[in-house]
Design a protein around this motif. Structure first.
Motif, PDB file in Angstrom:
ATOM      1  N   MET A  37       0.812  -1.221   0.000  1.00 25.91           N
ATOM      2  CA  MET A  37       0.000   0.000   0.000  1.00 25.91           C
ATOM      3  C   MET A  37       0.842   1.266   0.000  1.00 25.91           C
ATOM      4  O   MET A  37       0.335   2.343  -0.286  1.00 25.91           O
ATOM      5  N   GLY A  38       2.113   1.158   0.373  1.00 26.19           N
ATOM      6  CA  GLY A  38       2.976   2.336   0.405  1.00 26.19           C
ATOM      7  C   GLY A  38       2.669   3.281   1.547  1.00 26.19           C
ATOM      8  O   GLY A  38       2.928   4.488   1.447  1.00 26.19           O
ATOM      9  N   LEU A  39       2.119   2.761   2.649  1.00 24.45           N
ATOM     10  CA  LEU A  39       1.830   3.616   3.800  1.00 24.45           C
ATOM     11  C   LEU A  39       3.128   4.015   4.494  1.00 24.45           C
ATOM     12  O   LEU A  39       4.143   3.327   4.411  1.00 24.45           O
ATOM     13  N   ASP A  40       3.076   5.124   5.209  1.00 23.93           N
ATOM     14  CA  ASP A  40       4.246   5.660   5.895  1.00 23.93           C
ATOM     15  C   ASP A  40       3.894   5.945   7.351  1.00 23.93           C
ATOM     16  O   ASP A  40       3.760   7.097   7.768  1.00 23.93           O
ATOM     17  N   PRO A  41       3.729   4.894   8.177  1.00 22.93           N
ATOM     18  CA  PRO A  41       3.375   5.106   9.584  1.00 22.93           C
ATOM     19  C   PRO A  41       4.609   5.350  10.435  1.00 22.93           C
ATOM     20  O   PRO A  41       5.751   5.157  10.003  1.00 22.93           O
ATOM     21  N   TYR A  42       4.363   5.781  11.675  1.00 22.38           N
ATOM     22  CA  TYR A  42       5.432   5.815  12.666  1.00 22.38           C
ATOM     23  C   TYR A  42       5.812   4.378  13.038  1.00 22.38           C
ATOM     24  O   TYR A  42       5.004   3.452  12.876  1.00 22.38           O
ATOM     25  N   PRO A  43       7.012   4.165  13.537  1.00 27.23           N
ATOM     26  CA  PRO A  43       7.298   2.852  14.143  1.00 27.23           C
ATOM     27  C   PRO A  43       6.282   2.571  15.241  1.00 27.23           C
ATOM     28  O   PRO A  43       5.890   3.476  15.979  1.00 27.23           O
ATOM     29  N   SER A  44       5.831   1.331  15.337  1.00 28.42           N
ATOM     30  CA  SER A  44       4.748   1.015  16.267  1.00 28.42           C
ATOM     31  C   SER A  44       5.272   0.296  17.504  1.00 28.42           C
ATOM     32  O   SER A  44       6.236  -0.470  17.441  1.00 28.42           O
ATOM     33  N   GLN A  45       4.625   0.579  18.625  1.00 27.75           N
ATOM     34  CA  GLN A  45       4.909  -0.093  19.892  1.00 27.75           C
ATOM     35  C   GLN A  45       3.579  -0.621  20.412  1.00 27.75           C
ATOM     36  O   GLN A  45       2.738   0.142  20.890  1.00 27.75           O
ATOM     37  N   VAL A  46       3.379  -1.934  20.299  1.00 26.91           N
ATOM     38  CA  VAL A  46       2.113  -2.559  20.659  1.00 26.91           C
ATOM     39  C   VAL A  46       2.197  -3.056  22.099  1.00 26.91           C
ATOM     40  O   VAL A  46       3.148  -3.761  22.465  1.00 26.91           O
ATOM     41  N   GLU A  47       1.212  -2.671  22.924  1.00 23.63           N
ATOM     42  CA  GLU A  47       1.175  -3.099  24.319  1.00 23.63           C
ATOM     43  C   GLU A  47      -0.201  -3.677  24.628  1.00 23.63           C
ATOM     44  O   GLU A  47      -1.221  -3.108  24.240  1.00 23.63           O
ATOM     45  N   VAL A  48      -0.212  -4.804  25.322  1.00 22.50           N
ATOM     46  CA  VAL A  48      -1.458  -5.476  25.691  1.00 22.50           C
ATOM     47  C   VAL A  48      -1.849  -5.032  27.096  1.00 22.50           C
ATOM     48  O   VAL A  48      -1.034  -5.080  28.021  1.00 22.50           O
ATOM     49  N   ILE A  49      -3.098  -4.578  27.260  1.00 17.89           N
ATOM     50  CA  ILE A  49      -3.559  -4.077  28.556  1.00 17.89           C
ATOM     51  C   ILE A  49      -4.865  -4.755  28.940  1.00 17.89           C
ATOM     52  O   ILE A  49      -5.567  -5.332  28.106  1.00 17.89           O
ATOM     53  N   SER A  50      -5.201  -4.670  30.228  1.00 19.60           N
ATOM     54  CA  SER A  50      -6.435  -5.258  30.741  1.00 19.60           C
ATOM     55  C   SER A  50      -7.608  -4.297  30.557  1.00 19.60           C
ATOM     56  O   SER A  50      -7.428  -3.130  30.207  1.00 19.60           O
ATOM     57  N   SER A  51      -8.801  -4.792  30.859  1.00 19.39           N
ATOM     58  CA  SER A  51      -9.991  -3.949  30.753  1.00 19.39           C
ATOM     59  C   SER A  51      -9.931  -2.787  31.738  1.00 19.39           C
ATOM     60  O   SER A  51     -10.355  -1.674  31.431  1.00 19.39           O
ATOM     61  N   ARG A  78     -17.792   6.036  36.550  1.00 17.71           N
ATOM     62  CA  ARG A  78     -18.982   5.937  35.703  1.00 17.71           C
ATOM     63  C   ARG A  78     -18.808   4.868  34.628  1.00 17.71           C
ATOM     64  O   ARG A  78     -19.674   3.999  34.448  1.00 17.71           O
ATOM     65  N   ASP A  79     -17.684   4.912  33.905  1.00 20.30           N
ATOM     66  CA  ASP A  79     -17.459   3.960  32.824  1.00 20.30           C
ATOM     67  C   ASP A  79     -17.340   2.533  33.345  1.00 20.30           C
ATOM     68  O   ASP A  79     -17.828   1.590  32.710  1.00 20.30           O
ATOM     69  N   GLU A  80     -16.700   2.371  34.507  1.00 25.43           N
ATOM     70  CA  GLU A  80     -16.563   1.034  35.071  1.00 25.43           C
ATOM     71  C   GLU A  80     -17.920   0.473  35.452  1.00 25.43           C
ATOM     72  O   GLU A  80     -18.201  -0.718  35.202  1.00 25.43           O
TER      73      GLU A  80
END
Length: 516
Positions: A37-51, A78-80
């Motif tokens: 696709m030729g996209l130009d994103p930032y380098p990614s940092q993926v982190e897994v988190i809980s609810s 409220r959201d919880e």
């Protein structure tokens, strides 16, 4: 398109995930996003988190670290409650406009959903953040995380030194004025942490130079009885930089009674508000971009044999939920879904580029049949915001498919009148009306500091330029003016002026500051 070399190898089977599978899926997504696709994103940092971590991020404006404020705790509670009772769900991801781009994914997601949200956030949103001109002009992805860390520690230090109540009082006032704390024209200042720390030290040692400037504009003792002329007023406005639409900036620089630490807190809130300003103008485009990217990537993963039919059906189910648009008479209707609108416009552009109709060639002669839908997408993502994007690219087919029409809504009339239907004139009117709904100037009041009565009681004079006769809600306006008066230290007066005739149509009489 080119076929990926290892297209016969499944990325995963089943719903369970582990970090090795996430890394494998991320690499496969990256090959499609960047190489194809030729996209130009930032380098990614993926982190897994809980609810619970996701709820915590919700409560503090989606930021990974932030200063403390009572409103964040209220939002969390409220959201919880809603989430635990099953009354609402959680986002599958949160993405931060930073370099590297932080992508938080839920540990409760299936492996298919992890793949989907990485394509959506780590590549779709990230490409948009990096390349859209609004984000390039107003935000600094390189420095935002360091600045947030500085802000958090600085507010905590102020609480220890001056007391939580005093800090909270300033933050309450700053938050009330947050939407009026942005420069609407680019004044990009990189968030350099070294410079921020140096300014903190400077402010601790010296009073703001503008504090002295403010008092030097007072009349000399021998001139107190003279009537100030137009030249004096003009010189005063020039010295104070009036009119000024960024209220937090004006208070930070000019408020005579604020301490150095209070000015720094106003600056922190102002910088955060500025960071979110482009996101408020690009909701449709940003989500449309990310949704179109994940749709294209997931289809390519299926076409090249890297996900199973079951995984692809799960993706289609989730994608359909994301772009679902209830009808106007549906109890679930709450406005136009930005995911649906953005995605539909971009998919229509792809169709025009590859298989145009005579109608397309008449409405979009420069796009229809050009054969380069990715180039057309990237141009739109880079150069437009929601208002101009809709005005430029919303076509008749999308209006028909989404059954869009325009009504004339006059409060003085007992009935609504449909004034734009599906003909050429109606399409143009619908497009114009829908585009106007995404114009921030129609939703956020234009309030500016226009004068300061330095020769008298140092009253701060503000002006609200009302559009189409829409005035401020009195109760809320007085609360915000009270916060403004508390920061300024003297009385505040607000005039509401008709933007077309410049006549005063309403006035909020002097609001005096309250004692802490």
């Amino acid at each position: 398109m080119n076929t990926i070399t290892d297209d016969a190898c499944l990325l995963y089977t089943g719903a369970d995930w582990d970090y090795a599978l996430i890394k494998r899926a991320h690499d496969a997504i990256e090959r499609i996003a960047v190489d194809e696709m030729g996209l130009d994103p930032y380098p990614s940092q993926v982190e897994v988190i809980s609810s619970e971590q996701m709820l915590d991020a919700y409560s503090s404006m989606g930021m990974p670290l932030f200063y403390r404020h009572w409103s964040f705790g209220k939002h969390f509670a409220r959201d919880e409650m809603y989430y635990r009772k099953g009354m609402t769900g959680l986002a599958y991801e949160i993405v931060i406009n930073s370099n590297p781009c932080l992508c938080y994914i839920m540990e409760e997601n299936t492996m298919t959903m992890q793949t989907l949200v990485m394509a959506h956030a780590a590549f779709g949103h990230s490409h948009f953040f990096k390349n859209n001109h609004l984000f390039k002009s107003w935000t600094d992805a390189e420095g935002i995380l360091d600045y947030l860390d500085f802000a958090k520690s600085y507010v905590a230090q102020c609480e220890e030194r001056y007391g939580r109540w005093e800090v909270e009082r300033v933050l309450d006032a700053a938050h009330a004025l947050m939407s009026h704390g942005v420069h609407r024209y680019p004044r990009r200042q990189p968030l350099n942490l070294v410079q921020e720390m140096q300014r903190k030290r400077d402010r601790a040692r010296y009073e703001e130079q503008t504090f002295n400037d403010l008092w030097r504009t007072l009349p000399r003792r021998g001139d107190e009885d003279e009537e100030p002329g137009a030249q004096d007023v003009s010189a005063r406005h020039q010295a104070l930089g009036l009119p000024e639409e960024n209220l937090l900036y004006f208070l930070e620089k000019r408020a005579p009674k604020l301490e150095h630490w209070q000015r720094e807190i106003l600056r922190i809130v102002r910088m955060v508000s500025q960071y979110f300003y482009p996101q408020k103008q690009t909701k449709v485009m940003n989500e449309g971009c990310a949704t179109s990217v994940h749709y294209h990537i997931m289809n390519r993963l299926y076409e090249t044999g890297q996900v199973t039919e079951g995984a692809f059906m799960e993706f289609l189910h989730q994608h359909t939920n994301v772009v679902f648009q209830p009808e106007f008479d549906d109890p679930r209707f709450s406005g136009i879904n930005p995911y649906a609108l953005g995605f539909n416009i971009l998919q229509d552009l792809k169709r025009m580029c590859l298989a145009p109709t005579a109608e397309d060639r008449r409405w979009f002669p420069d796009i229809a049949g050009n054969g380069d839908f990715l180039g057309t997408w990237k141009h739109a993502w880079a150069e437009y915001r929601d208002e101009s994007f809709i005005l430029q690219f919303l076509g008749p087919k999308v209006m028909r498919d989404m059954r869009l029409f325009a009504v004339h809504d006059d409060a003085a009339e007992p009935h609504l009148k449909v004034e734009a239907i599906h003909d050429d004139a109606g399409y143009r009117e619908v497009r114009r009306a829908l585009s106007a709904q995404y114009d921030l100037a129609r939703h956020e009041p234009d309030i500016q500091v226009v004068d300061v009565d330095l020769a008298g009681d140092r009253k701060l004079i503000l002006e609200h330029r009302a559009q189409d006769g829409r005035l401020l809600e009195e109760k809320d306006a007085r609360r915000v003016l009270q916060h403004l008066a508390n920061l300024w230290g003297y009385a505040v007066r607000l005039y509401e002026v008709d933007a077309r005739t410049d006549t005063v149509i309403n006035e909020f009489v002097d609001v005096e500051p309250t004692q802490p």
